[in-house]
Design a protein around this motif. Structure first.
Motif, PDB file in Angstrom:
ATOM      1  N   ARG A 105      -8.031   4.281  -2.993  1.00 52.01           N
ATOM      2  CA  ARG A 105      -9.572   4.376  -1.858  1.00 52.01           C
ATOM      3  C   ARG A 105      -8.954   6.195  -1.953  1.00 52.01           C
ATOM      4  NH1 ARG A 105     -11.576   0.815  -4.171  1.00 52.01           N
ATOM      5  NH2 ARG A 105     -12.049  -0.532  -2.794  1.00 52.01           N
ATOM      6  N   GLU A 106      -9.641   7.014  -1.096  1.00 50.63           N
ATOM      7  CA  GLU A 106      -9.727   7.886  -0.463  1.00 50.63           C
ATOM      8  C   GLU A 106     -10.941   8.853   0.449  1.00 50.63           C
ATOM      9  OE1 GLU A 106     -10.020  12.034  -3.443  1.00 50.63           O
ATOM     10  OE2 GLU A 106      -8.331  10.908  -3.862  1.00 50.63           O
ATOM     11  N   LEU A 107     -10.648   9.468   1.513  1.00 54.28           N
ATOM     12  CA  LEU A 107     -11.543  10.260   2.127  1.00 54.28           C
ATOM     13  C   LEU A 107     -10.907  10.961   2.748  1.00 54.28           C
ATOM     14  CD1 LEU A 107     -14.014   9.030   4.359  1.00 54.28           C
ATOM     15  CD2 LEU A 107     -11.411   7.655   5.558  1.00 54.28           C
ATOM     16  N   VAL A 108     -12.216  12.120   3.056  1.00 53.32           N
ATOM     17  CA  VAL A 108     -11.174  13.262   3.518  1.00 53.32           C
ATOM     18  C   VAL A 108     -11.498  12.880   5.047  1.00 53.32           C
ATOM     19  CG1 VAL A 108     -12.558  15.896   4.393  1.00 53.32           C
ATOM     20  CG2 VAL A 108     -12.718  14.868   2.579  1.00 53.32           C
ATOM     21  N   THR A 109     -10.161  13.377   5.978  1.00 52.74           N
ATOM     22  CA  THR A 109      -9.719  12.872   7.267  1.00 52.74           C
ATOM     23  C   THR A 109      -8.400  13.743   7.241  1.00 52.74           C
ATOM     24  OG1 THR A 109      -9.217  11.160   8.868  1.00 52.74           O
ATOM     25  CG2 THR A 109      -7.913  11.158   6.169  1.00 52.74           C
ATOM     26  N   ALA A 167       0.757  -1.226   0.302  1.00 52.02           N
ATOM     27  CA  ALA A 167      -0.356  -0.302   0.070  1.00 52.02           C
ATOM     28  C   ALA A 167       0.733   0.968   0.000  1.00 52.02           C
ATOM     29  CB  ALA A 167      -1.070  -0.007   0.969  1.00 52.02           C
ATOM     30  N   ARG A 168       0.594   2.351  -0.771  1.00 57.03           N
ATOM     31  CA  ARG A 168       0.993   3.548  -0.300  1.00 57.03           C
ATOM     32  C   ARG A 168      -0.214   4.815  -0.291  1.00 57.03           C
ATOM     33  NH1 ARG A 168       4.213   3.322  -6.157  1.00 57.03           N
ATOM     34  NH2 ARG A 168       5.685   1.651  -5.709  1.00 57.03           N
ATOM     35  N   TYR A 169       0.389   5.615   0.994  1.00 60.41           N
ATOM     36  CA  TYR A 169      -0.219   6.280   1.643  1.00 60.41           C
ATOM     37  C   TYR A 169       0.371   7.932   0.726  1.00 60.41           C
ATOM     38  CZ  TYR A 169      -1.274   3.870   5.998  1.00 60.41           C
ATOM     39  OH  TYR A 169      -1.545   3.055   6.725  1.00 60.41           O
ATOM     40  N   ALA A 170      -1.237   8.807   0.663  1.00 60.24           N
ATOM     41  CA  ALA A 170      -0.325   9.713  -0.425  1.00 60.24           C
ATOM     42  C   ALA A 170      -1.577  11.024  -0.133  1.00 60.24           C
ATOM     43  CB  ALA A 170      -1.287   9.932  -1.330  1.00 60.24           C
ATOM     44  N   ARG A 171      -1.374  12.426   0.572  1.00 62.32           N
ATOM     45  CA  ARG A 171      -2.572  13.492   0.712  1.00 62.32           C
ATOM     46  C   ARG A 171      -2.423  14.732   0.644  1.00 62.32           C
ATOM     47  NH1 ARG A 171      -4.875  14.115   5.138  1.00 62.32           N
ATOM     48  NH2 ARG A 171      -4.231  12.716   6.553  1.00 62.32           N
ATOM     49  N   THR A 172      -3.581  14.984  -0.304  1.00 61.68           N
ATOM     50  CA  THR A 172      -4.090  15.751  -0.559  1.00 61.68           C
ATOM     51  C   THR A 172      -4.828  16.851   0.382  1.00 61.68           C
ATOM     52  OG1 THR A 172      -3.216  15.205  -3.063  1.00 61.68           O
ATOM     53  CG2 THR A 172      -4.636  17.141  -2.636  1.00 61.68           C
ATOM     54  N   GLY A 173      -3.960  17.838   0.244  1.00 59.63           N
ATOM     55  CA  GLY A 173      -5.163  18.966   1.596  1.00 59.63           C
ATOM     56  C   GLY A 173      -5.588  17.974   2.710  1.00 59.63           C
TER      57      GLY A 173
END
Length: 156
Positions: A106-110, A62-68
């Motif tokens: 998959r992405e989620l506002v958190t 798995a790879r994490y990425a954050r955008t805002g």
């Protein structure tokens, strides 16, 4: 289907109430080729706690990425592993980076930030189930009934 309905920041019963992390669900009967390959690769793990599988990082990761305010998780597999799978041609799937193929995202506002320990990113948990949508409660009930499994994926 909205990705946020298939990704949670939660504690997972086999690991206890204090271990909060990222949980993704995957449909074992999905029409999406990347999700189908990810489900098949989940079978390559070795079992730890009952129903919990640990995957080798060179099979699926798995790879994490954050955008805002959004946290995204992408499941990736080596191109050679994808090409070994029935119907698995890397060309029909997502982005390719240094020999890795993106299977699903998959992405989620958190505001959750995955922990790191000793330079290692927090693992991502994946729960498999049959069917396109399930609530978190239904997923855990399926796990307790032995109808699904949880996989632990190393994060890169």
């Amino acid at each position: 289907m909205d990705d946020s309905s298939r990704m949670w920041i939660t504690a997972v019963p086999p690991f206890g109430p204090d271990d909060v992390g990222v949980l993704l669900s995957v449909d074992t009967d999905s029409a999406d080729p990347g999700e189908r390959i990810a489900c098949r690769l989940l079978d390559r793990g070795h079992e730890g706690e009952e129903g919990v599988f640990y995957l080798l990082p060179f099979d699926l990761a798995a790879r994490y990425a954050r955008t805002g305010d959004r946290l995204a998780v992408t499941l990736v597999a080596p191109r050679a592993v994808v090409d070994e799978e029935p119907g698995g041609t890397a060309e029909q799937l997502g982005e390719h980076e240094e020999g890795w193929v993106a299977l699903l995202r998959r992405e989620l506002v958190t505001d959750f930030v995955p922990e790191e320990q000793g330079g290692e990113k927090q693992a991502v948990l994946v729960i498999d189930h049959l069917g396109p949508a399930a609530s978190l409660e239904e997923l855990f009930a399926g796990f307790e009934a032995g109808e699904s499994g949880i996989a632990v994926l190393n994060a890169q």
